[in-house]
Write a protein that holds these residues in place. Sequence first.
Motif, PDB file in Angstrom:
ATOM      1  N   ASP A   1       0.732  -1.228   0.042  1.00 33.83           N
ATOM      2  CA  ASP A   1      -0.116  -0.141  -0.006  1.00 33.83           C
ATOM      3  C   ASP A   1       0.831   1.161  -0.005  1.00 33.83           C
ATOM      4  OD1 ASP A   1      -2.245  -1.593  -0.095  1.00 33.83           O
ATOM      5  OD2 ASP A   1      -2.774  -1.064   2.127  1.00 33.83           O
ATOM      6  N   GLU A   2       1.861   1.109   0.615  1.00 39.44           N
ATOM      7  CA  GLU A   2       2.580   2.292   0.720  1.00 39.44           C
ATOM      8  C   GLU A   2       3.598   2.544  -0.570  1.00 39.44           C
ATOM      9  OE1 GLU A   2       5.077   5.692   2.083  1.00 39.44           O
ATOM     10  OE2 GLU A   2       3.216   4.692   2.965  1.00 39.44           O
ATOM     11  N   ALA A   3       3.877   1.528  -1.226  1.00 36.43           N
ATOM     12  CA  ALA A   3       4.464   1.781  -2.542  1.00 36.43           C
ATOM     13  C   ALA A   3       3.545   2.095  -3.549  1.00 36.43           C
ATOM     14  CB  ALA A   3       5.260  -0.044  -2.929  1.00 36.43           C
ATOM     15  N   ASP A   4       2.282   1.787  -3.353  1.00 34.43           N
ATOM     16  CA  ASP A   4       1.361   2.272  -4.387  1.00 34.43           C
ATOM     17  C   ASP A   4       1.251   3.836  -4.071  1.00 34.43           C
ATOM     18  OD1 ASP A   4       0.773  -0.321  -5.451  1.00 34.43           O
ATOM     19  OD2 ASP A   4      -1.127  -0.602  -4.557  1.00 34.43           O
ATOM     20  N   ARG A   5       0.973   3.973  -2.716  1.00 35.90           N
ATOM     21  CA  ARG A   5       0.974   5.617  -2.539  1.00 35.90           C
ATOM     22  C   ARG A   5       1.997   6.317  -3.162  1.00 35.90           C
ATOM     23  NH1 ARG A   5       2.853   9.011   0.480  1.00 35.90           N
ATOM     24  NH2 ARG A   5       4.108   7.383   1.893  1.00 35.90           N
ATOM     25  N   ARG A   6       3.341   5.876  -2.878  1.00 35.71           N
ATOM     26  CA  ARG A   6       4.454   6.727  -3.433  1.00 35.71           C
ATOM     27  C   ARG A   6       4.315   6.627  -5.020  1.00 35.71           C
ATOM     28  NH1 ARG A   6       7.272   3.389   0.085  1.00 35.71           N
ATOM     29  NH2 ARG A   6       8.112   2.381  -1.585  1.00 35.71           N
ATOM     30  N   TRP A   7       3.859   5.419  -5.461  1.00 37.61           N
ATOM     31  CA  TRP A   7       3.691   5.622  -6.848  1.00 37.61           C
ATOM     32  C   TRP A   7       2.971   6.544  -7.521  1.00 37.61           C
ATOM     33  CZ3 TRP A   7      -0.027   3.914 -10.472  1.00 37.61           C
ATOM     34  CH2 TRP A   7       0.504   3.761 -11.583  1.00 37.61           C
ATOM     35  N   SER A   8       1.567   6.506  -7.016  1.00 38.94           N
ATOM     36  CA  SER A   8       0.641   7.657  -7.093  1.00 38.94           C
ATOM     37  C   SER A   8       0.920   9.062  -7.112  1.00 38.94           C
ATOM     38  CB  SER A   8      -0.598   7.219  -6.293  1.00 38.94           C
ATOM     39  OG  SER A   8      -1.261   5.924  -6.567  1.00 38.94           O
ATOM     40  N   GLU A   9       1.903   9.200  -6.132  1.00 36.31           N
ATOM     41  CA  GLU A   9       2.390  10.890  -5.969  1.00 36.31           C
ATOM     42  C   GLU A   9       3.131  11.270  -6.955  1.00 36.31           C
ATOM     43  OE1 GLU A   9       3.977  10.619  -1.775  1.00 36.31           O
ATOM     44  OE2 GLU A   9       1.779  10.688  -0.937  1.00 36.31           O
ATOM     45  N   ASP A  10       3.879  10.416  -7.584  1.00 37.65           N
ATOM     46  CA  ASP A  10       4.810  10.655  -8.649  1.00 37.65           C
ATOM     47  C   ASP A  10       4.237  10.939  -9.965  1.00 37.65           C
ATOM     48  OD1 ASP A  10       6.904  10.147  -6.898  1.00 37.65           O
ATOM     49  OD2 ASP A  10       7.521   7.922  -7.752  1.00 37.65           O
ATOM     50  N   ASP A  11       3.018  10.807  -9.799  1.00 31.08           N
ATOM     51  CA  ASP A  11       2.042  11.107 -11.085  1.00 31.08           C
ATOM     52  C   ASP A  11       1.982  12.355 -11.225  1.00 31.08           C
ATOM     53  OD1 ASP A  11       2.110   8.514 -12.287  1.00 31.08           O
ATOM     54  OD2 ASP A  11       0.037   8.286 -11.555  1.00 31.08           O
TER      55      ASP A  11
END
Length: 65
Positions: free
Chosen positions: A55-65
């Motif tokens: 979930d944390e990795a997904d959150r970081r990935w989403s913030e990079d967009d």
Amino acid sequence: MTDANPDPGWYYCTKHNRVEHGQTCRKADLLGPYPDRETAERALEIARERTKAADEADRRWSEDD
């Protein structure tokens, strides 16, 4: 040379909430295999930790967009 009697591994059955040596319950109800009983006993904790990390990795990935 392959082992004629390999260790069946340790599993955590989510239906019966218990550790099992080998696949005695339905595969859909099992977490594992784990290398030993102690690790299988922590299966739910391990799953929570992995879910939190994903979930944390997904959150970081989403913030990079």
